[in-house]
Motif scaffolding. Structure first.
Motif: not given
Length: 114
Positions: A1-3, A25-27, A98, A101, A104
């Motif tokens: 997942q997006v981190q 990381s994750g994308f 991002k 968005e 997170p």
């Protein structure tokens, strides 16, 4: 997942400098425009700066223009925010995200005080 993990915050005197980092990381980091946003104590999220996916275009809030510089290293999947001439009103938790968005991560606290 997006981190997205922010680091580099701390206590600095007015007029000082800090460099924030955001490890992604994750994308596919290099495919996305990225943002820095901040949240001062008791206030909502405030946009600070954007950078496009390639790093060639940058945008700043009027409150930080000329003092902050956003950059990225796509080979290292890392976003940066160089903050100079810091003011007490820059005190906030800083987040990367991002573009468009909600952030997170947990952010990194910057406190500007003498």
């Amino acid at each position: 997942q997006v981190q997205l993990v922010e680091s580099g915050g701390g206590l600095v005197q007015p007029g000082g400098s800090l460099r924030l980092s955001c490890a992604a990381s994750g994308f596919t980091f290099s495919s996305y425009a990225m943002s820095w946003v901040r949240q001062a104590p008791g206030k909502g999220l405030e946009w600070v700066s954007d950078i496009n996916s390639g790093g060639g275009s940058t945008y700043y809030a009027d409150s930080v223009k000329g003092r902050f510089t956003i950059s990225r290293d796509n080979a290292k999947n890392t976003l940066y925010l160089q903050m100079n001439s810091l003011k007490p009103e820059d005190t906030a938790v800083y987040y990367c995200a991002k573009e468009g968005e909600r952030p997170p991560g947990k952010g990194t606290l910057v406190t500007v005080s003498s």
